[in-house]
Write an enzyme that holds these catalytic residues in place. Sequence first.
Site, PDB file in Angstrom:
ATOM      1  N   TRP A 127       0.864  -1.184   0.000  1.00  9.12           N
ATOM      2  CA  TRP A 127       0.000   0.000   0.000  1.00  9.12           C
ATOM      3  C   TRP A 127       0.904   1.239   0.000  1.00  9.12           C
ATOM      4  O   TRP A 127       1.817   1.328   0.834  1.00  9.12           O
ATOM      5  CB  TRP A 127      -0.864  -0.058   1.272  1.00  9.12           C
ATOM      6  CG  TRP A 127      -1.863   1.030   1.418  1.00  9.12           C
ATOM      7  CD1 TRP A 127      -2.777   1.452   0.500  1.00  9.12           C
ATOM      8  CD2 TRP A 127      -2.071   1.824   2.594  1.00  9.12           C
ATOM      9  NE1 TRP A 127      -3.544   2.451   1.028  1.00  9.12           N
ATOM     10  CE2 TRP A 127      -3.131   2.708   2.308  1.00  9.12           C
ATOM     11  CE3 TRP A 127      -1.473   1.876   3.858  1.00  9.12           C
ATOM     12  CZ2 TRP A 127      -3.606   3.636   3.240  1.00  9.12           C
ATOM     13  CZ3 TRP A 127      -1.947   2.788   4.775  1.00  9.12           C
ATOM     14  CH2 TRP A 127      -2.997   3.658   4.472  1.00  9.12           C
ATOM     15  N   ASP A 208      -0.457  -5.464   9.548  1.00  8.12           N
ATOM     16  CA  ASP A 208      -1.477  -4.485   9.184  1.00  8.12           C
ATOM     17  C   ASP A 208      -2.716  -5.280   8.764  1.00  8.12           C
ATOM     18  O   ASP A 208      -2.688  -6.029   7.790  1.00  8.12           O
ATOM     19  CB  ASP A 208      -0.965  -3.607   8.029  1.00  8.12           C
ATOM     20  CG  ASP A 208      -1.941  -2.494   7.676  1.00  8.12           C
ATOM     21  OD1 ASP A 208      -3.068  -2.478   8.214  1.00  8.12           O
ATOM     22  OD2 ASP A 208      -1.579  -1.634   6.842  1.00  8.12           O
ATOM     23  N   ALA A 210      -6.243  -4.652   7.703  1.00 11.31           N
ATOM     24  CA  ALA A 210      -7.233  -3.657   7.272  1.00 11.31           C
ATOM     25  C   ALA A 210      -8.492  -4.298   6.715  1.00 11.31           C
ATOM     26  O   ALA A 210      -9.484  -3.609   6.471  1.00 11.31           O
ATOM     27  CB  ALA A 210      -6.615  -2.734   6.225  1.00 11.31           C
ATOM     28  N   LYS A 243     -13.360  -1.110   6.587  1.00 11.73           N
ATOM     29  CA  LYS A 243     -13.972  -1.952   5.566  1.00 11.73           C
ATOM     30  C   LYS A 243     -14.955  -2.947   6.172  1.00 11.73           C
ATOM     31  O   LYS A 243     -16.088  -3.076   5.719  1.00 11.73           O
ATOM     32  CB  LYS A 243     -12.887  -2.699   4.784  1.00 11.73           C
ATOM     33  CG  LYS A 243     -12.250  -1.875   3.692  1.00 11.73           C
ATOM     34  CD  LYS A 243     -11.178  -0.973   4.178  1.00 11.73           C
ATOM     35  CE  LYS A 243     -10.602  -0.133   3.039  1.00 11.73           C
ATOM     36  NZ  LYS A 243      -9.501   0.713   3.475  1.00 11.73           N
TER      37      LYS A 243
HETATM   38  C1  LMR Z   1      -6.996   1.779  -0.589  1.00 15.59           C
HETATM   39  O1  LMR Z   1      -5.925   1.167  -0.548  1.00 15.59           O
HETATM   40  O2  LMR Z   1      -7.565   2.088  -1.644  1.00 15.59           O
HETATM   41  C2  LMR Z   1      -7.657   2.179   0.702  1.00 15.59           C
HETATM   42  O3  LMR Z   1      -6.976   1.663   1.785  1.00 15.59           O
HETATM   43  C3  LMR Z   1      -7.887   3.644   0.807  1.00 15.59           C
HETATM   44  C4  LMR Z   1      -6.657   4.442   1.052  1.00 15.59           C
HETATM   45  O4  LMR Z   1      -6.657   5.208   2.006  1.00 15.59           O
HETATM   46  O5  LMR Z   1      -5.686   4.327   0.301  1.00 15.59           O
END
Ligand code: LMR
Length: 394
Positions: A127, A208, A210, A243
């Site tokens: 990410w 992490d 999420a 989420k």
């Molecule tokens: C994503 O990866 O699209 C989500 O976690 C939103 C973000 O904040 O990037």
Amino acid sequence: MFDTLIPPEPDKILRLMAMYAADTRPDKVDLGVGVYRTPDGRTPVMAAVKQAEGRILADQATKSYTGLAGDPAFHSAMRNLILGETVDVGRIAAVATPGGTGAVRQVLELTKRLTPDATIWISTPTWPNHPSIISYLGLNHREYRYYDTATGGLDRSGMLADLEQAKPGDLILLHGCCHNPTGVDLQEGDWVEIAALCQRTGAIPFVDLAYLGFANSLEDDAAGTRLMAAAVPEMLIAASCSKNFGLYRERVGVVLAVTSGGTAQAAAQGMLAYLNRQNYAFPPDHGARVVQTILNDHTLRDMWRDELRGMRDGMNAMRTRFAAALREHAGSDRFGFIAGHRGMFSLIGATPEQVATLRDKHGIYLVGDGRMNIAGLTPDKVDYVARAVAQVLA
Ligand code: LMR
């Protein structure tokens, strides 16, 4: 003085959100930012959340501050959800944070105080906000191999070879489930290997989490994190309720620090509360209260689990359906891996140019690295998107 400022470029996900919003084509398809959508394209408030909010509205007698770390009832609800009975409660320090990003940030703030020279090992890819926050805090990171572009699966030997170089006190950042952006998750055997590697090298796992509940089941999705927590003496967890509770804008997250207990737990708890104080004082409460209300009530919890199961089943069914449509349009099984990925995202193997063509010519928005939000696909768009992907990536 402000005209001397050079605002940093927003990251690729935020840039894409802005481009999508500015596109006036009625048929545009948003497969960018990680937000769940129903088959008719909505991101509704979950029914269990609505009910919990109704109760809070009726019963809440004050809006006075909670503790710096948030409400202990929220900590224990999240601790049970994530770790179950795996770790003795006395070993865990916990703070509520503004969202999962807030939790990641506070873990890294803690690292900056504790081991500023540590390297944080991040998967390639990960990410984009992971390396961004790490660098922003002046911490170091290195990448470990993760995604095998040839197979659409895990580069297991590359990952283990790279992580073997971790030093004592380094953090190994792992995605608990639903790896963002690849969709490729660690399997039980991988978690076992990484746990052994952490014990051997003295590196600290940092999970992490999420997307708990978005892959296979709440229990299954927590299994890797639990396995790790049972195996290592110390560990860090950053979890999000954006989420799985659909509470995106309420910003609900938690840090769990697994310590050796006693004075170590007290020190970690004190430091995490201090870091909350320095950054925003008290964490937001409303979303966290919704979560604890749901998790501590049998009826609401069952209702939430059912809704979550429905979302998960829908996403996994969409994966199968999309992979089948791609098979038809591409005339091969080259995109078959999409069906086996988990969570919202898959890397579909598109170059930046192909991503731009999908966007400019077909109104289909993917992140520049070729990450597709499968949860953004609606049944009426599957065939259209599959045809365009097969054509552009031919
Ligand atoms: C994503 O990866 O699209 C989500 O976690 C939103 C973000 O904040 O990037």
